[in-house]
Design a protein around this motif. Sequence first.
Motif, PDB file in Angstrom:
ATOM      1  N   GLY A   1      36.530  42.704  49.787  1.00 15.17           N
ATOM      2  CA  GLY A   1      37.856  42.953  50.342  1.00 15.17           C
ATOM      3  C   GLY A   1      38.675  41.720  50.648  1.00 15.17           C
ATOM      4  O   GLY A   1      39.851  41.840  51.030  1.00 15.17           O
ATOM      5  N   LEU A   2      38.101  40.522  50.502  1.00 20.40           N
ATOM      6  CA  LEU A   2      38.882  39.303  50.727  1.00 20.40           C
ATOM      7  C   LEU A   2      39.916  39.157  49.615  1.00 20.40           C
ATOM      8  O   LEU A   2      39.600  39.324  48.435  1.00 20.40           O
ATOM      9  N   ARG A   3      41.128  38.803  49.964  1.00 14.94           N
ATOM     10  CA  ARG A   3      42.185  38.708  48.957  1.00 14.94           C
ATOM     11  C   ARG A   3      42.492  37.277  48.555  1.00 14.94           C
ATOM     12  O   ARG A   3      43.121  37.051  47.518  1.00 14.94           O
ATOM     13  N   SER A   4      42.078  36.318  49.345  1.00  9.82           N
ATOM     14  CA  SER A   4      42.299  34.912  48.992  1.00  9.82           C
ATOM     15  C   SER A   4      41.027  34.125  49.277  1.00  9.82           C
ATOM     16  O   SER A   4      40.457  34.212  50.358  1.00  9.82           O
ATOM     17  N   VAL A   5      40.580  33.370  48.276  1.00 11.80           N
ATOM     18  CA  VAL A   5      39.320  32.624  48.375  1.00 11.80           C
ATOM     19  C   VAL A   5      39.525  31.231  47.796  1.00 11.80           C
ATOM     20  O   VAL A   5      40.207  31.053  46.779  1.00 11.80           O
ATOM     21  N   ALA A   6      38.937  30.231  48.446  1.00 12.32           N
ATOM     22  CA  ALA A   6      38.976  28.853  47.950  1.00 12.32           C
ATOM     23  C   ALA A   6      37.571  28.414  47.559  1.00 12.32           C
ATOM     24  O   ALA A   6      36.605  28.712  48.247  1.00 12.32           O
ATOM     25  N   ILE A   7      37.482  27.708  46.423  1.00 11.55           N
ATOM     26  CA  ILE A   7      36.220  27.130  45.977  1.00 11.55           C
ATOM     27  C   ILE A   7      36.323  25.621  46.159  1.00 11.55           C
ATOM     28  O   ILE A   7      37.232  24.985  45.620  1.00 11.55           O
ATOM     29  N   THR A   8      35.403  25.038  46.918  1.00  5.08           N
ATOM     30  CA  THR A   8      35.483  23.607  47.186  1.00  5.08           C
ATOM     31  C   THR A   8      34.085  22.987  47.138  1.00  5.08           C
ATOM     32  O   THR A   8      33.083  23.678  46.959  1.00  5.08           O
ATOM     33  N   SER A   9      34.036  21.666  47.309  1.00  2.00           N
ATOM     34  CA  SER A   9      32.761  20.940  47.294  1.00  2.00           C
ATOM     35  C   SER A   9      32.920  19.667  48.102  1.00  2.00           C
ATOM     36  O   SER A   9      34.043  19.301  48.497  1.00  2.00           O
ATOM     37  N   ALA A  10      31.827  18.979  48.339  1.00  2.00           N
ATOM     38  CA  ALA A  10      31.900  17.711  49.063  1.00  2.00           C
ATOM     39  C   ALA A  10      32.367  16.596  48.148  1.00  2.00           C
ATOM     40  O   ALA A  10      33.178  15.753  48.538  1.00  2.00           O
ATOM     41  N   ASN A  11      31.880  16.601  46.897  1.00  2.00           N
ATOM     42  CA  ASN A  11      32.133  15.513  45.955  1.00  2.00           C
ATOM     43  C   ASN A  11      32.700  16.043  44.643  1.00  2.00           C
ATOM     44  O   ASN A  11      32.642  17.253  44.381  1.00  2.00           O
ATOM     45  N   PRO A  12      33.212  15.147  43.795  1.00  2.00           N
ATOM     46  CA  PRO A  12      33.722  15.569  42.486  1.00  2.00           C
ATOM     47  C   PRO A  12      32.598  16.060  41.576  1.00  2.00           C
ATOM     48  O   PRO A  12      31.426  15.752  41.777  1.00  2.00           O
ATOM     49  N   GLU A  13      32.976  16.839  40.579  1.00  2.00           N
ATOM     50  CA  GLU A  13      32.085  17.274  39.500  1.00  2.00           C
ATOM     51  C   GLU A  13      30.844  18.014  39.993  1.00  2.00           C
ATOM     52  O   GLU A  13      29.728  17.784  39.524  1.00  2.00           O
ATOM     53  N   GLU A  14      31.066  18.928  40.921  1.00  2.00           N
ATOM     54  CA  GLU A  14      29.955  19.755  41.392  1.00  2.00           C
ATOM     55  C   GLU A  14      30.048  21.178  40.843  1.00  2.00           C
ATOM     56  O   GLU A  14      29.169  21.999  41.108  1.00  2.00           O
ATOM     57  N   GLY A  15      31.119  21.473  40.077  1.00  2.00           N
ATOM     58  CA  GLY A  15      31.225  22.778  39.430  1.00  2.00           C
ATOM     59  C   GLY A  15      32.254  23.722  40.006  1.00  2.00           C
ATOM     60  O   GLY A  15      32.199  24.931  39.744  1.00  2.00           O
ATOM     61  N   CYS A  16      33.220  23.211  40.768  1.00  2.55           N
ATOM     62  CA  CYS A  16      34.227  24.082  41.394  1.00  2.55           C
ATOM     63  C   CYS A  16      35.061  24.841  40.361  1.00  2.55           C
ATOM     64  O   CYS A  16      35.283  26.040  40.488  1.00  2.55           O
ATOM     65  N   SER A  17      35.545  24.131  39.350  1.00  3.69           N
ATOM     66  CA  SER A  17      36.400  24.768  38.347  1.00  3.69           C
ATOM     67  C   SER A  17      35.648  25.852  37.590  1.00  3.69           C
ATOM     68  O   SER A  17      36.192  26.918  37.297  1.00  3.69           O
ATOM     69  N   THR A  18      34.379  25.587  37.279  1.00 10.81           N
ATOM     70  CA  THR A  18      33.564  26.568  36.568  1.00 10.81           C
ATOM     71  C   THR A  18      33.406  27.845  37.381  1.00 10.81           C
ATOM     72  O   THR A  18      33.594  28.951  36.873  1.00 10.81           O
ATOM     73  N   LEU A  19      33.074  27.700  38.664  1.00 11.17           N
ATOM     74  CA  LEU A  19      32.875  28.875  39.516  1.00 11.17           C
ATOM     75  C   LEU A  19      34.191  29.591  39.780  1.00 11.17           C
ATOM     76  O   LEU A  19      34.246  30.826  39.753  1.00 11.17           O
ATOM     77  N   ALA A  20      35.267  28.838  40.030  1.00  8.51           N
ATOM     78  CA  ALA A  20      36.570  29.457  40.291  1.00  8.51           C
ATOM     79  C   ALA A  20      37.023  30.291  39.097  1.00  8.51           C
ATOM     80  O   ALA A  20      37.539  31.402  39.252  1.00  8.51           O
ATOM     81  N   TYR A  21      36.814  29.758  37.903  1.00  4.36           N
ATOM     82  CA  TYR A  21      37.217  30.472  36.689  1.00  4.36           C
ATOM     83  C   TYR A  21      36.367  31.721  36.486  1.00  4.36           C
ATOM     84  O   TYR A  21      36.884  32.801  36.174  1.00  4.36           O
ATOM     85  N   ALA A  22      35.044  31.599  36.687  1.00  4.34           N
ATOM     86  CA  ALA A  22      34.146  32.743  36.516  1.00  4.34           C
ATOM     87  C   ALA A  22      34.446  33.832  37.548  1.00  4.34           C
ATOM     88  O   ALA A  22      34.462  35.026  37.221  1.00  4.34           O
ATOM     89  N   LEU A  23      34.692  33.431  38.790  1.00  2.14           N
ATOM     90  CA  LEU A  23      34.998  34.393  39.845  1.00  2.14           C
ATOM     91  C   LEU A  23      36.318  35.108  39.559  1.00  2.14           C
ATOM     92  O   LEU A  23      36.461  36.309  39.801  1.00  2.14           O
ATOM     93  N   SER A  24      37.281  34.388  39.020  1.00  2.00           N
ATOM     94  CA  SER A  24      38.566  34.979  38.662  1.00  2.00           C
ATOM     95  C   SER A  24      38.412  36.002  37.539  1.00  2.00           C
ATOM     96  O   SER A  24      39.008  37.078  37.565  1.00  2.00           O
ATOM     97  N   GLN A  25      37.593  35.653  36.555  1.00  2.00           N
ATOM     98  CA  GLN A  25      37.341  36.588  35.462  1.00  2.00           C
ATOM     99  C   GLN A  25      36.617  37.838  35.955  1.00  2.00           C
ATOM    100  O   GLN A  25      36.919  38.952  35.515  1.00  2.00           O
ATOM    101  N   ARG A  26      35.673  37.654  36.875  1.00  2.00           N
ATOM    102  CA  ARG A  26      34.945  38.807  37.424  1.00  2.00           C
ATOM    103  C   ARG A  26      35.894  39.710  38.201  1.00  2.00           C
ATOM    104  O   ARG A  26      35.787  40.949  38.148  1.00  2.00           O
ATOM    105  N   SER A  27      36.839  39.117  38.911  1.00  4.15           N
ATOM    106  CA  SER A  27      37.826  39.892  39.650  1.00  4.15           C
ATOM    107  C   SER A  27      38.707  40.679  38.687  1.00  4.15           C
ATOM    108  O   SER A  27      39.033  41.848  38.919  1.00  4.15           O
ATOM    109  N   GLU A  28      39.073  40.033  37.586  1.00  2.00           N
ATOM    110  CA  GLU A  28      39.924  40.684  36.581  1.00  2.00           C
ATOM    111  C   GLU A  28      39.214  41.868  35.949  1.00  2.00           C
ATOM    112  O   GLU A  28      39.810  42.922  35.731  1.00  2.00           O
TER     113      GLU A  28
END
Length: 239
Positions: free
Chosen positions: A26-53
């Motif tokens: 039921g959450l309508r807005s979600v942020a994907i973050t990390s402590a450091n660069p290149e930990e996989g944020c873009s990959t997870l954000a994209y996959a989560l967006s596709q799953r939502s779609e």
Amino acid sequence: MDYAMIKLPINYLEIEEIYGNSIGKGLRSVAITSANPEEGCSTLAYALSQRSEVDGKRTLLVEVNMLHPELGDISGHIHTDWLPNPQSADGCIMRSDDVNLDILPAPCDTDVLGFRSIANMSKLMEHWLENYDAVIFDTSPVNARNRNNIPAESICAMVDGTIMIVMAGVTRQTQFKTALDRLTQNDVSLIGVVFNDFLNPRLADEICRETRRLDNWFPNAMQKIRSYVKKSSFFNINL
């Protein structure tokens, strides 16, 4: 290709669990973050967006990662400049191959200051939530402090929930704690921590690597051990 840009299949049980505890709950807005660069944020954000779609939700994926913008590449589009107001931002939203998924790549450097404004971001958030069922943010690393950065904690503080990624075997405990403290100080709602084991070797790989130290003394025995370990289901369990 950078490992952070690998497309993650949305039928993975891990993605299903993450989705079920965020957008699916039921959450309508979600942020994907990390402590450091290149930990996989873009990959997870994209996959989560596709799953939502796939779940039938009209979804917007917003990139505010100025350190390593990647969504323009991962979605097959170029990066597009946009300004911090609904009208200009809407003009730069790109329709992906997925019917209900739109993508807004990172703004250009000259527009960054506008997105550090809570008033501007609040206006955008209100507008997006009127037009989308779910809005997912791919943020900069929390510990990143470059001059063009949009602070991750300010974005995370605006959403319903934040997911933090930790690169197993790479992210140090002190780095994780520093990032966690910054999120806590900004009253961020942290709904979960995801461990990315992409660079974390399996037990079988580690055992095989260590046996090579003895190849000069026991070459035949070490080869037999490696052969056994590689075939063993116990040593090849994915943790």
